[in-house]
Design a protein around this motif. Structure first.
Motif, PDB file in Angstrom:
ATOM      1  N   THR B  93      -2.691  -2.927  11.658  1.00  0.00           N
ATOM      2  CA  THR B  93      -1.676  -3.678  12.415  1.00  0.00           C
ATOM      3  C   THR B  93      -2.372  -4.349  13.589  1.00  0.00           C
ATOM      4  O   THR B  93      -3.169  -3.719  14.291  1.00  0.00           O
ATOM      5  CB  THR B  93      -0.570  -2.729  12.911  1.00  0.00           C
ATOM      6  OG1 THR B  93      -1.171  -1.598  13.543  1.00  0.00           O
ATOM      7  CG2 THR B  93       0.289  -2.254  11.762  1.00  0.00           C
ATOM      8  N   ALA B  94      -2.098  -5.623  13.776  1.00  0.00           N
ATOM      9  CA  ALA B  94      -2.904  -6.404  14.718  1.00  0.00           C
ATOM     10  C   ALA B  94      -2.262  -6.542  16.093  1.00  0.00           C
ATOM     11  O   ALA B  94      -2.813  -7.216  16.960  1.00  0.00           O
ATOM     12  CB  ALA B  94      -3.208  -7.783  14.134  1.00  0.00           C
ATOM     13  N   GLY B  95      -1.106  -5.921  16.322  1.00  0.00           N
ATOM     14  CA  GLY B  95      -0.516  -5.944  17.655  1.00  0.00           C
ATOM     15  C   GLY B  95       0.340  -7.168  17.902  1.00  0.00           C
ATOM     16  O   GLY B  95       0.435  -8.066  17.074  1.00  0.00           O
ATOM     17  N   ALA B  96       0.958  -7.198  19.083  1.00  0.00           N
ATOM     18  CA  ALA B  96       1.951  -8.221  19.418  1.00  0.00           C
ATOM     19  C   ALA B  96       1.292  -9.394  20.134  1.00  0.00           C
ATOM     20  O   ALA B  96       0.712  -9.217  21.198  1.00  0.00           O
ATOM     21  CB  ALA B  96       3.012  -7.597  20.318  1.00  0.00           C
ATOM     22  N   VAL B  97       1.400 -10.581  19.553  1.00  0.00           N
ATOM     23  CA  VAL B  97       0.865 -11.785  20.189  1.00  0.00           C
ATOM     24  C   VAL B  97       2.036 -12.705  20.554  1.00  0.00           C
ATOM     25  O   VAL B  97       2.865 -13.028  19.696  1.00  0.00           O
ATOM     26  CB  VAL B  97      -0.140 -12.513  19.274  1.00  0.00           C
ATOM     27  CG1 VAL B  97      -0.604 -13.817  19.920  1.00  0.00           C
ATOM     28  CG2 VAL B  97      -1.335 -11.612  18.967  1.00  0.00           C
ATOM     29  N   HIS B  98       2.104 -13.089  21.820  1.00  0.00           N
ATOM     30  CA  HIS B  98       3.203 -13.917  22.319  1.00  0.00           C
ATOM     31  C   HIS B  98       2.873 -15.392  22.098  1.00  0.00           C
ATOM     32  O   HIS B  98       1.766 -15.826  22.399  1.00  0.00           O
ATOM     33  CB  HIS B  98       3.416 -13.658  23.815  1.00  0.00           C
ATOM     34  CG  HIS B  98       3.796 -12.230  24.118  1.00  0.00           C
ATOM     35  ND1 HIS B  98       4.937 -11.899  24.804  1.00  0.00           N
ATOM     36  CD2 HIS B  98       3.186 -11.057  23.810  1.00  0.00           C
ATOM     37  CE1 HIS B  98       5.011 -10.582  24.914  1.00  0.00           C
ATOM     38  NE2 HIS B  98       3.954 -10.053  24.327  1.00  0.00           N
ATOM     39  N   THR B 224     -11.718  -2.161  12.589  1.00  0.00           N
ATOM     40  CA  THR B 224     -11.896  -3.079  13.709  1.00  0.00           C
ATOM     41  C   THR B 224     -12.450  -4.416  13.237  1.00  0.00           C
ATOM     42  O   THR B 224     -12.080  -5.468  13.763  1.00  0.00           O
ATOM     43  CB  THR B 224     -12.808  -2.443  14.778  1.00  0.00           C
ATOM     44  OG1 THR B 224     -12.296  -1.148  15.077  1.00  0.00           O
ATOM     45  CG2 THR B 224     -12.819  -3.259  16.054  1.00  0.00           C
ATOM     46  N   GLU B 225     -13.316  -4.402  12.223  1.00  0.00           N
ATOM     47  CA  GLU B 225     -13.802  -5.681  11.673  1.00  0.00           C
ATOM     48  C   GLU B 225     -12.642  -6.468  11.061  1.00  0.00           C
ATOM     49  O   GLU B 225     -12.529  -7.683  11.253  1.00  0.00           O
ATOM     50  CB  GLU B 225     -14.907  -5.437  10.636  1.00  0.00           C
ATOM     51  CG  GLU B 225     -16.236  -5.067  11.296  1.00  0.00           C
ATOM     52  CD  GLU B 225     -17.277  -4.514  10.324  1.00  0.00           C
ATOM     53  OE1 GLU B 225     -18.464  -4.597  10.644  1.00  0.00           O
ATOM     54  OE2 GLU B 225     -16.910  -3.975   9.258  1.00  0.00           O
ATOM     55  N   LEU B 227      -9.515  -6.183  11.880  1.00  0.00           N
ATOM     56  CA  LEU B 227      -8.668  -6.590  13.009  1.00  0.00           C
ATOM     57  C   LEU B 227      -9.207  -7.863  13.665  1.00  0.00           C
ATOM     58  O   LEU B 227      -8.459  -8.811  13.921  1.00  0.00           O
ATOM     59  CB  LEU B 227      -8.623  -5.457  14.036  1.00  0.00           C
ATOM     60  CG  LEU B 227      -7.866  -5.752  15.325  1.00  0.00           C
ATOM     61  CD1 LEU B 227      -6.362  -5.597  15.089  1.00  0.00           C
ATOM     62  CD2 LEU B 227      -8.304  -4.828  16.454  1.00  0.00           C
ATOM     63  N   HIS B 228     -10.534  -7.899  13.911  1.00  0.00           N
ATOM     64  CA  HIS B 228     -11.126  -9.078  14.541  1.00  0.00           C
ATOM     65  C   HIS B 228     -10.960 -10.317  13.653  1.00  0.00           C
ATOM     66  O   HIS B 228     -10.672 -11.406  14.157  1.00  0.00           O
ATOM     67  CB  HIS B 228     -12.617  -8.834  14.833  1.00  0.00           C
ATOM     68  CG  HIS B 228     -12.866  -8.031  16.080  1.00  0.00           C
ATOM     69  ND1 HIS B 228     -13.943  -8.240  16.898  1.00  0.00           N
ATOM     70  CD2 HIS B 228     -12.173  -7.012  16.640  1.00  0.00           C
ATOM     71  CE1 HIS B 228     -13.904  -7.386  17.919  1.00  0.00           C
ATOM     72  NE2 HIS B 228     -12.844  -6.629  17.770  1.00  0.00           N
ATOM     73  N   GLN B 231      -7.261 -11.391  13.991  1.00  0.00           N
ATOM     74  CA  GLN B 231      -6.922 -11.928  15.322  1.00  0.00           C
ATOM     75  C   GLN B 231      -7.599 -13.276  15.566  1.00  0.00           C
ATOM     76  O   GLN B 231      -7.016 -14.164  16.179  1.00  0.00           O
ATOM     77  CB  GLN B 231      -7.316 -10.926  16.415  1.00  0.00           C
ATOM     78  CG  GLN B 231      -6.417  -9.689  16.401  1.00  0.00           C
ATOM     79  CD  GLN B 231      -6.729  -8.727  17.523  1.00  0.00           C
ATOM     80  OE1 GLN B 231      -7.835  -8.710  18.056  1.00  0.00           O
ATOM     81  NE2 GLN B 231      -5.764  -7.895  17.881  1.00  0.00           N
ATOM     82  N   ASN B 232      -8.824 -13.417  15.071  1.00  0.00           N
ATOM     83  CA  ASN B 232      -9.527 -14.697  15.208  1.00  0.00           C
ATOM     84  C   ASN B 232      -8.719 -15.812  14.533  1.00  0.00           C
ATOM     85  O   ASN B 232      -8.470 -16.860  15.119  1.00  0.00           O
ATOM     86  CB  ASN B 232     -10.913 -14.569  14.567  1.00  0.00           C
ATOM     87  CG  ASN B 232     -11.771 -15.792  14.793  1.00  0.00           C
ATOM     88  OD1 ASN B 232     -11.915 -16.262  15.910  1.00  0.00           O
ATOM     89  ND2 ASN B 232     -12.331 -16.322  13.736  1.00  0.00           N
ATOM     90  N   LEU B 235      -5.244 -16.445  16.419  1.00  0.00           N
ATOM     91  CA  LEU B 235      -5.363 -17.146  17.712  1.00  0.00           C
ATOM     92  C   LEU B 235      -5.792 -18.604  17.532  1.00  0.00           C
ATOM     93  O   LEU B 235      -5.519 -19.445  18.387  1.00  0.00           O
ATOM     94  CB  LEU B 235      -6.310 -16.394  18.650  1.00  0.00           C
ATOM     95  CG  LEU B 235      -5.675 -15.356  19.579  1.00  0.00           C
ATOM     96  CD1 LEU B 235      -4.992 -16.026  20.761  1.00  0.00           C
ATOM     97  CD2 LEU B 235      -4.683 -14.442  18.875  1.00  0.00           C
ATOM     98  N   GLN B 236      -6.438 -18.905  16.401  1.00  0.00           N
ATOM     99  CA  GLN B 236      -6.697 -20.320  16.094  1.00  0.00           C
ATOM    100  C   GLN B 236      -5.375 -21.036  15.816  1.00  0.00           C
ATOM    101  O   GLN B 236      -5.193 -22.197  16.177  1.00  0.00           O
ATOM    102  CB  GLN B 236      -7.637 -20.456  14.886  1.00  0.00           C
ATOM    103  CG  GLN B 236      -9.067 -20.033  15.197  1.00  0.00           C
ATOM    104  CD  GLN B 236      -9.982 -20.117  13.984  1.00  0.00           C
ATOM    105  OE1 GLN B 236      -9.545 -20.043  12.847  1.00  0.00           O
ATOM    106  NE2 GLN B 236     -11.282 -20.250  14.233  1.00  0.00           N
ATOM    107  N   ARG B 238      -2.457 -20.129  17.079  1.00  0.00           N
ATOM    108  CA  ARG B 238      -1.571 -20.090  18.248  1.00  0.00           C
ATOM    109  C   ARG B 238      -1.632 -21.383  19.058  1.00  0.00           C
ATOM    110  O   ARG B 238      -0.597 -21.905  19.474  1.00  0.00           O
ATOM    111  CB  ARG B 238      -1.942 -18.885  19.123  1.00  0.00           C
ATOM    112  CG  ARG B 238      -1.023 -18.695  20.320  1.00  0.00           C
ATOM    113  CD  ARG B 238      -1.459 -17.499  21.148  1.00  0.00           C
ATOM    114  NE  ARG B 238      -0.593 -17.338  22.305  1.00  0.00           N
ATOM    115  CZ  ARG B 238      -0.748 -17.987  23.451  1.00  0.00           C
ATOM    116  NH1 ARG B 238      -1.726 -18.852  23.588  1.00  0.00           N
ATOM    117  NH2 ARG B 238       0.085 -17.792  24.447  1.00  0.00           N
TER     118      ARG B 238
END
Lengths: 208, 288
Positions: B93-98, B224-225, B227-228, B231-232, B235-236, B238
């Motif tokens: 789970t990658a967490g909450a991104v606003h 963690t790999e 996850l990164h 998320q990478n 965020l691109q 976002r």
């Protein structure tokens, strides 16, 4: 060489980008900064008691603080001396000044980004206002430099000071801070993005 | 309970993810927002309480690694994802991104393959292979959900497990106005699908929190790999999402002109319209 790294961290990006500029390879040890908060775990506090990223390991050396890491990499791997000009006291002094200035950008612009993107609970108005104050200083300096045909923070060549100040200035929009009102900053960001080896991190979209 | 202006019955009837189970530590109150209303989340031991400002409790359930709630007393059932029962899969789970955009825009961007070469350059696409080949869109009438199938795209690094570039097959599932699940070729297990999905928490009409997950067969990468990697990519997206205007989703087809590559978003917008969705959309009179 090993870098404890978080993919969304501007301070880790400084180091990754500088390694790219220097054409030096390094293993990445990904850390679950968010949402796992691994940098505050007992195991990671053994690596860096401040609980911060990045951390660089090279042989027996273990270094934290992104600016310290930039200095180390420059002295060890940049034979040209361009990035950390130790033989030019005036330029070196300016490099140290603007490298320290980057910590203020981290404390404000990066904090605003953590609030707006990852929901950190902090004083967002103070963070944005602090960043605006610093960006006005940066804008005046860069405009003054341009008048003197000096296109970088410490002089006519890019140094680690430019690397140190770049990420959280370029990512200010993530924290709801507009930089288009600072034209000299915008021009400097654009020049920086054209350095050989530059690549974007998420939140930046410079043409590469 | 009074409904905010523009909150339509279909949006009101859904279950919404508020965060991962571990985001709510025992005994600590967390304030959050859902559909322009305040909510308090409190864990007491193994139970999670979600309450409105005057203390009225709302129902909760724990599914897919997240805590869910609804404002409705007769909610539309939360959809099943049978792959969550498959024990060999790993859940990250990658967490909450606003994100400052309509949650519906975030769903649409996730469906869109045409942006891969330009936003995820060198990872999910390359500019030399920018064409989106024809794919199929169908409606599962019984479950009232949309599927886009037979999607193909050339990707240099399709997943953290990918060793080389290649054509990746995709399927997309839209079971909920604020959820989207992607099924993609699983490099180490041909024939199986890896899942990546978004559970979106629409906080306001033009602001959302994106909770995302990866549910994969993978023995090479650490959590963690993975996850990164996730998320990478997100965020691109976002920065693109925050620059779309208007921030709410237009349902009138004349406002944004679709191409053939947009067949899935055309179906999504039609489905929202057929279900009477008005919340978080562009309404008559908004645009001159």
């Amino acid at each position: 060489m090993k870098l404890y790294d978080y993919v969304l961290s501007g301070n880790c990006f400084k180091v990754r980008l500088f390694l790219k500029f220097l054409d030096v390879t390094c293993d990445l040890e990904p850390v679950d900064f968010f949402p796992g908060c691994e940098h505050k775990s007992p195991t990671f506090l053994q690596v860096n008691p401040l609980g911060q990223l990045p951390v660089l390991e090279d042989g027996n050396l273990r270094l934290y603080d992104s600016q310290a890491i930039l200095i180390y990499l420059a002295r060890k791997y940049d034979s040209s001396g361009q990035w950390y000009p130790v033989n030019d006291p005036e330029t070196l002094g300016r490099v140290a000044q603007w490298t320290a200035f980057a910590d203020g950008i981290t404390a404000t612009s990066s904090a605003a980004r953590l609030h707006d993107v990852l929901g950190y609970n902090l004083d967002i108005k103070a963070a944005r206002a602090g960043a605006q104050t610093l960006f006005r200083v940066l804008e005046d300096h860069l405009a003054h430099q341009e008048f003197n045909d000096q296109h970088w923070l410490a002089g006519s060549q890019p140094t680690i000071a430019d690397i140190a100040c770049f990420p959280y200035t370029a990512l200010a929009g993530d924290g709801g801070i507009e930089t288009f009102i600072f034209p000299a900053i915008e021009r400097w960001l654009c020049r920086f993005s054209m350095l050989p080896g530059f690549h974007n991190m998420p939140g930046m979209n410079y043409f590469t | 309970m009074t409904m905010p202006t523009h909150l339509d019955p279909f949006t009101h009837a859904q279950w919404y993810a508020l965060g991962r189970d571990e985001d709510f530590p025992d005994g600590r109150k967390t304030q959050t927002r859902l559909l322009s209303q305040d909510l308090t989340v409190l864990r007491r031991g193994r139970t999670i309480e979600v309450t409105l400002p005057q203390g009225q409790p709302r129902p909760t359930q724990h599914r897919y690694g997240h805590v869910w709630t609804t404002f409705s007393d007769t909610p539309r059932a939360l959809y099943d994802i049978p792959e969550f029962e498959e024990v060999e899969r790993r859940l990250i789970t990658a967490g909450a991104v606003h994100v400052r955009c309509s949650g519906l825009r975030a769903v649409e961007n996730f469906l869109d393959m045409a942006h891969f070469p330009f936003v995820h350059t060198g990872i999910l696409g390359v500019e030399e292979h920018a064409e989106v080949e024809k794919y199929d869109v169908s409606m599962d009438v019984e479950r009232d959900e949309i599927w886009a199938t037979n999607c193909m795209f050339f990707q240099p690094v399709a997943a953290a497990t990918a060793k080389a570039g290649g054509t990746t097959k995709y399927k997309y599932r839209l079971p909920h106005p604020y959820s989207v699940i992607l099924y993609k070729t699983c490099p180490p297990r041909p024939g199986e699908w890896d899942l990546i999905g978004l559970f979106i928490q629409p906080t306001e009409e033009d602001v959302c929190i994106v909770h995302s997950f990866v549910l994969v067969f993978d023995q090479d990468n650490t959590d963690t790999e993975l996850l990164h990697f996730q998320q990478n990519i997100f965020l691109q997206d976002r920065i693109i999402l925050e620059n779309q205007i208007p921030r709410r989703l237009p349902l009138d087809m004349r406002l944004e002109i679709p191409t053939r590559a947009d067949a899935s978003s055309i179906a999504f917008r039609r489905w929202l319209k057929a279900n009477g969705v008005t919340w978080s959309t562009v309404r008559a009179g908004d645009m001159e």
